[in-house]
Design a protein around this motif. Structure first.
Motif, PDB file in Angstrom:
ATOM      1  N   LYS B 180       0.832  -1.206   0.000  1.00 53.00           N
ATOM      2  CA  LYS B 180       0.000   0.000   0.000  1.00 53.00           C
ATOM      3  C   LYS B 180       0.874   1.266   0.000  1.00 53.00           C
ATOM      4  O   LYS B 180       0.593   2.219  -0.737  1.00 53.00           O
ATOM      5  CB  LYS B 180      -0.921  -0.001   1.226  1.00 53.00           C
ATOM      6  N   ALA B 181       1.967   1.227   0.790  1.00 58.41           N
ATOM      7  CA  ALA B 181       2.881   2.372   0.837  1.00 58.41           C
ATOM      8  C   ALA B 181       3.493   2.611  -0.547  1.00 58.41           C
ATOM      9  O   ALA B 181       3.666   3.757  -0.979  1.00 58.41           O
ATOM     10  CB  ALA B 181       3.981   2.134   1.877  1.00 58.41           C
ATOM     11  N   LEU B 182       3.795   1.523  -1.244  1.00 62.94           N
ATOM     12  CA  LEU B 182       4.358   1.612  -2.589  1.00 62.94           C
ATOM     13  C   LEU B 182       3.367   2.283  -3.538  1.00 62.94           C
ATOM     14  O   LEU B 182       3.722   3.186  -4.311  1.00 62.94           O
ATOM     15  CB  LEU B 182       4.686   0.191  -3.071  1.00 62.94           C
ATOM     16  N   VAL B 183       2.118   1.867  -3.459  1.00 61.64           N
ATOM     17  CA  VAL B 183       1.086   2.373  -4.369  1.00 61.64           C
ATOM     18  C   VAL B 183       0.734   3.833  -4.044  1.00 61.64           C
ATOM     19  O   VAL B 183       0.693   4.682  -4.947  1.00 61.64           O
ATOM     20  CB  VAL B 183      -0.173   1.466  -4.305  1.00 61.64           C
ATOM     21  N   THR B 184       0.535   4.118  -2.767  1.00 62.65           N
ATOM     22  CA  THR B 184       0.198   5.511  -2.410  1.00 62.65           C
ATOM     23  C   THR B 184       1.414   6.420  -2.609  1.00 62.65           C
ATOM     24  O   THR B 184       1.257   7.594  -2.971  1.00 62.65           O
ATOM     25  CB  THR B 184      -0.323   5.628  -0.960  1.00 62.65           C
ATOM     26  N   GLY B 185       2.624   5.879  -2.389  1.00 66.90           N
ATOM     27  CA  GLY B 185       3.862   6.648  -2.618  1.00 66.90           C
ATOM     28  C   GLY B 185       3.982   7.110  -4.069  1.00 66.90           C
ATOM     29  O   GLY B 185       4.608   8.132  -4.360  1.00 66.90           O
ATOM     30  N   ALA B 186       3.370   6.352  -4.986  1.00 66.24           N
ATOM     31  CA  ALA B 186       3.429   6.719  -6.406  1.00 66.24           C
ATOM     32  C   ALA B 186       2.319   7.714  -6.764  1.00 66.24           C
ATOM     33  O   ALA B 186       2.175   8.096  -7.929  1.00 66.24           O
ATOM     34  CB  ALA B 186       3.316   5.474  -7.270  1.00 66.24           C
ATOM     35  N   GLY B 187       1.525   8.125  -5.760  1.00 68.72           N
ATOM     36  CA  GLY B 187       0.522   9.158  -5.998  1.00 68.72           C
ATOM     37  C   GLY B 187      -0.916   8.668  -6.074  1.00 68.72           C
ATOM     38  O   GLY B 187      -1.847   9.463  -6.177  1.00 68.72           O
ATOM     39  N   PHE B 188      -1.131   7.357  -5.996  1.00 75.12           N
ATOM     40  CA  PHE B 188      -2.512   6.837  -6.002  1.00 75.12           C
ATOM     41  C   PHE B 188      -3.153   7.059  -4.632  1.00 75.12           C
ATOM     42  O   PHE B 188      -2.460   7.214  -3.620  1.00 75.12           O
ATOM     43  CB  PHE B 188      -2.525   5.348  -6.343  1.00 75.12           C
ATOM     44  N   THR B 189      -4.484   7.051  -4.607  1.00 75.47           N
ATOM     45  CA  THR B 189      -5.178   7.227  -3.321  1.00 75.47           C
ATOM     46  C   THR B 189      -5.338   5.869  -2.627  1.00 75.47           C
ATOM     47  O   THR B 189      -5.219   4.810  -3.265  1.00 75.47           O
ATOM     48  CB  THR B 189      -6.583   7.813  -3.532  1.00 75.47           C
ATOM     49  N   GLU B 190      -5.622   5.935  -1.339  1.00 69.38           N
ATOM     50  CA  GLU B 190      -5.862   4.702  -0.577  1.00 69.38           C
ATOM     51  C   GLU B 190      -7.054   3.936  -1.150  1.00 69.38           C
ATOM     52  O   GLU B 190      -7.070   2.711  -1.175  1.00 69.38           O
ATOM     53  CB  GLU B 190      -6.123   5.020   0.900  1.00 69.38           C
ATOM     54  N   ALA B 191      -8.062   4.678  -1.589  1.00 71.78           N
ATOM     55  CA  ALA B 191      -9.266   4.057  -2.139  1.00 71.78           C
ATOM     56  C   ALA B 191      -8.965   3.289  -3.419  1.00 71.78           C
ATOM     57  O   ALA B 191      -9.636   2.308  -3.744  1.00 71.78           O
ATOM     58  CB  ALA B 191     -10.332   5.120  -2.394  1.00 71.78           C
ATOM     59  N   GLU B 192      -7.940   3.759  -4.141  1.00 68.02           N
ATOM     60  CA  GLU B 192      -7.599   3.085  -5.396  1.00 68.02           C
ATOM     61  C   GLU B 192      -6.775   1.811  -5.163  1.00 68.02           C
ATOM     62  O   GLU B 192      -6.644   0.975  -6.062  1.00 68.02           O
ATOM     63  CB  GLU B 192      -6.816   4.044  -6.325  1.00 68.02           C
ATOM     64  N   PHE B 193      -6.207   1.686  -3.951  1.00 70.24           N
ATOM     65  CA  PHE B 193      -5.273   0.581  -3.690  1.00 70.24           C
ATOM     66  C   PHE B 193      -5.817  -0.819  -3.992  1.00 70.24           C
ATOM     67  O   PHE B 193      -5.173  -1.593  -4.706  1.00 70.24           O
ATOM     68  CB  PHE B 193      -4.738   0.663  -2.249  1.00 70.24           C
ATOM     69  N   PRO B 194      -7.026  -1.172  -3.496  1.00 70.57           N
ATOM     70  CA  PRO B 194      -7.495  -2.558  -3.741  1.00 70.57           C
ATOM     71  C   PRO B 194      -7.573  -2.892  -5.229  1.00 70.57           C
ATOM     72  O   PRO B 194      -7.169  -3.982  -5.642  1.00 70.57           O
ATOM     73  CB  PRO B 194      -8.887  -2.578  -3.105  1.00 70.57           C
ATOM     74  N   ASP B 195      -8.057  -1.936  -6.029  1.00 68.71           N
ATOM     75  CA  ASP B 195      -8.185  -2.191  -7.465  1.00 68.71           C
ATOM     76  C   ASP B 195      -6.812  -2.352  -8.114  1.00 68.71           C
ATOM     77  O   ASP B 195      -6.607  -3.239  -8.952  1.00 68.71           O
ATOM     78  CB  ASP B 195      -8.949  -1.033  -8.112  1.00 68.71           C
TER      79      ASP B 195
END
Lengths: 413, 413
Positions: B180-195
Motif C-alpha cells: 500500500k505504501a508503494l502504491v500511495t507513494g506513487a501518488g494513487f489514493t488509498e481508495a484506489e489501492f485494492p483495485d
C-alpha cells in the motif's frame, strides 16, 4: 448481525469432540483394513437424477438439491422443482458406491471389498440427536454371492466394535425371503409384500396391536392379518428350524451364517429375528442389525442387495453392505469418556527479554522429547496463565527463565 | 441409462489414490498437532448470507447454493436468485473458522491454534487439474498479534512439507502495508489501492508491460503508473532494507519474521517479495506463499487477517492462517510414487471341502501375524487367481490345502 451458529441441524466440532471422532474413525478404519477391505472416496455431490431415480425410498424426499448456476437457471420458466436443480448432496454411501463400481469395475478386483467413511446429508426435520449431516462408516463386498460375504462383513463389524471397547451387543439377522414367505403364506400377494413390510418394520414402536390396527386401516383382509400374526407368533416360539420348509434358500443361508458367526464370536450374540425388516427397498435377502445390549438401540445395520448394480450396468453383480452408525458410537464414547490421551503436550513460555529465534530453537529441541510443543508469551499473571494452559489440556510447561526446566503437571489430576 | 461418472469437476478416488490422500492427511495432521495446533471441524454447509456477505472476493461468485425445501420454496414469486436458496456449500475454511470462533470463543483458549482439514466447494469452470471440490489443510492462530504467530505458522507448514519429503521450496513473504505504501507513494489514493492490487497480482502471468497496459486501460494517470513501476524496480534491486523508511511497521515485522525463519530453516529459503499480493481482500498485513522450487508453482499460501473476526463479533481479534494446497501435494506424491507400502496383505484361499467356520478361524489366526487378511474361494484357475491378487496389491497367499503355508510374493517385484 449475522448468526454465528451453524445452520439448523448442522454441527461444528470442538477440539475434544473432533479428537474422539478422529480416534473412532481411525480405529474402525484399522479393523476394516486388517480384513482386507480397501478405502475409496466418492463425490459428496451427485447428479440429482442419480439420487432421485434409484431405490433410495424415503431418503429421496430428503435430498439437499443444488441450484443451477448462471444462464442454466431460469426460474420464471420453471415448471417443476427439478427444473431449478442439476446436482444434489448424497444421502447415503451405497448409491454412490454402486455408481463408483459401475464406472470403475474394470480397474477393480472381481471381488471388491470397499471401505467408505464420510458425511451424508439429509434434510430431515432437525431434532434432539437427529442431524442433517452425519458420518457413515460402511464396508461392502461386491461380486461375492456366497455366505462368505455376509460372514466376513459381520465378523469385521463385530471386531470394529470390540476394538472400540464395545463388547456387549446382539446381532439380529433375518432374510427378506423368509419375511416374504411369511407374508405370502398368510394369503397376501407378492405385490402387497413391500407395503406390509413397511408396517411390520414398526413392530418395535407400535407393538403387535398397532400392526394389526395399521394393516386393518390399510383395508387388508382381516383373516389374512390374523393368519400372519399367528404364523409370526409360531415362528417366534419355534425359531430358525421352523422356517426350513417355508423358505429353503433363506433357511440354509441363515443357518450357515449363524453357525459360523456363533463359532467365531466372543462376547456378543447372533440371533435370528424374523421381525427384522430394515427400511431400504433394495435389500434382496440377508438383512442384519446390531443392537447395543445396555442401550437397546441399533448401532449398525446392513444387508444383501444383489439387484442394485445390475440396474445400473445391465448385468447382475451381487453385493452385501454393513454400516456403523458413527454418531451413536461417538456419543457413547463421549459419555463414557474412555479415550486415552496419547500426546504429551508442553507449553513453552517465553519472556520479553528472549529473542524469538532462541525461543523457536528451544521449541524445536523440546519437540524431540515431547509429542506436542506450543509457544506462548508470558502474561503478567504467569500463575493464572499456567492454570489456564492446564485447563485447556496441556500436560506441562517450560518457562524460559535461566535454566530451562519442564514441569509436568500432576499426572493424577 | 443414467451416467456412472461423478458430476462435472467432481471426483471419486480409487483405493491407491485414497491411500495416498489418507497418508498425506495424516502426516500433515501429525506435524500440525506436534506444534500444539488442535483440530476442529466446521459444517460443510453454511447459511447462504454468511457466505455471500463477507470478504470472500471472487469466491462468492462460485458458491454452490442449496435450493429451499418444502413450502419455503416458491419460485413463481421469486424476484432474485437469493429468494430460492437458504444454504450454500463453503468455498474455503477461513470463513467457517471465523464463524466457529465467534460462536465458541468462551470455550477456547485466549490464543487458539486451530487445524482444519476438509473439503471446500467452488463452482469453477471445470478444467484440467481444476476441480469443483477439493481439500484444504489449514492452520490458523487466533488471538496473537505478535510475530510469533507468523513464525510458528510458517515453521509448522515448512515442517509439514519436509515430513512429506518435499525439501526444496521458497517461502515468499510480503506485507500488504508495504504494498500500500508503494502504491500511495506513487501518488494513487488509498481508495484506489485494492483495485490496483488486483492488477499487480497478475505480474507473474502478464509481466510488467501487461501491468502497465491494464492500469492504463483502467484510466489511471500515466505519470503515477510510471512512478509505481520505477519505485517497484528500485525496491526489487535494493531489497528489504529499502522499505525501512517507507513503511516502518511492515519493515520491522518482515525483518524479524525473516530473521527467525532464516535461523531455523534447513533446506528451503525465505525471501521478501514485494510483488506478492494474494487475492483475498481480508488480509491486513503479512502475506506469504510457498513455491515449489522444481515445479515453480504455489503449494501453500496465507496471511494475517486482523479485522475479519471483529466484523462478526464487534471487537477486534488478530488472526493468521496458512493453507496447504492438498491436491497439488497429492499429485506430486502420486507422480513420484514415493509412498511406502506399510501393510502386509495376505489372501487366504479356501476350497469347496473347507468348512466356512474353520476358514474364518484360520483367517483370524493369520491376522495375528499379518496386517491384513482377506478370504477368497479358490477359482478353477488357481494360478490365474493368484496372479490377479498379486496385481491388486496382495503381498502373499495362503491356500487351505493340507498343511497351511503362507507364500509371500517376491519382495523385489
Amino acid at each position: 448481525m449475522k448468526t454465528t451458529l451453524p445452520p439448523k441441524g448442522m454441527r461444528d466440532f470442538l477440539p475434544r469432540e473432533k479428537e474422539i471422532r478422529e480416534y473412532v474413525m481411525n480405529e474402525i478404519r484399522g479393523v476394516y483394513r486388517s480384513s482386507g477391505f480397501e478405502e475409496i472416496e466418492t463425490s459428496y455431490i451427485e447428479n440429482v437424477e442419480n439420487l432421485t431415480g434409484g431405490d433410495g425410498g424415503e431418503n429421496t424426499k430428503l435430498i439437499f438439491k443444488i441450484l443451477k448456476r448462471g444462464e442454466k437457471l431460469n426460474w420464471s420458466d420453471a415448471k417443476e422443482e427439478d427444473d431449478l436443480t442439476d446436482l444434489g448432496l448424497r444421502f447415503d454411501l451405497t448409491l454412490p458406491l454402486v455408481r463408483f463400481y459401475s464406472n470403475n469395475k474394470n480397474e477393480l478386483p472381481t471381488i471388491f471389498k470397499a471401505i467408505q467413511m464420510g458425511p451424508v446429508f439429509r434434510a430431515e426435520r432437525p431434532g434432539k440427536g437427529r442431524f442433517r449431516a452425519f458420518t457413515q462408516c460402511d464396508i461392502d463386498i461386491i461380486g461375492d454371492e456366497s455366505n462368505l460375504a455376509e460372514v466376513e462383513i459381520i465378523l469385521t463389524i463385530a471386531r470394529a466394535l470390540k476394538q472400540l471397547d464395545i463388547n456387549h451387543f446382539k446381532i439380529k439377522i433375518n432374510d427378506r425371503r423368509v419375511l416374504k414367505a411369511l407374508v405370502t403364506g398368510a394369503g397376501f400377494t407378492e405385490a402387497e409384500f413391500p407395503d406390509i413390510a413397511i408396517t411390520l418394520d414398526k413392530l418395535d414402536k407400535i407393538g403387535k396391536e398397532g400392526i394389526v390396527k395399521e394393516l386393518e386401516g390399510k383395508s387388508y383382509d382381516k383373516t389374512r392379518i390374523e393368519a400372519l400374526m399367528t404364523a409370526s407368533d409360531a415362528l417366534k416360539e419355534k425359531g430358525l428350524a421352523s422356517i426350513e420348509s417355508m423358505c429353503l434358500d433363506g433357511y440354509e443361508n441363515l443357518k450357515e451364517i449363524i453357525e459360523v458367526v456363533e463359532a467365531l464370536k466372543e462376547t456378543y450374540d447372533i440371533v435370528f429375528d424374523h421381525t427384522l425388516v430394515r427400511g431400504m427397498g433394495y435389500y434382496t435377502s440377508t438383512i442384519f442389525e446390531i443392537e447395543h445390549s445396555d442401550l437397546g438401540y441399533s448401532i449398525a445395520g446392513g444387508g444383501r442387495y444383489d439387484k442394485m448394480i445390475g440396474k445400473m450396468i445391465g448385468s447382475e453383480v451381487p453385493a452385501v453392505g454393513f454400516s456403523i452408525g458413527f454418531e451413536r458410537i461417538v456419543d457413547l464414547l463421549m459419555a463414557e469418556n474412555k479415550l486415552k490421551h496419547k500426546q504429551t503436550k508442553i507449553a513453552l513460555i517465553y519472556k520479553d527479554g528472549n529473542a524469538l529465534t532462541s525461543v523457536m530453537k528451544m521449541s524445536a529441541d523440546l519437540r524431540e522429547a515431547y509429542s506436542a510443543v506450543s509457544v506462548y508469551k508470558a502474561k503478567k499473571k504467569l500463575g493464572k496463565q499456567i492454570e489456564q494452559l492446564k485447563k485447556y489440556g496441556y500436560d506441562g510447561v517450560a518457562v524460559m527463565d535461566g535454566e530451562l526446566e519442564v514441569n509436568l503437571f500432576d499426572q493424577t489430576v
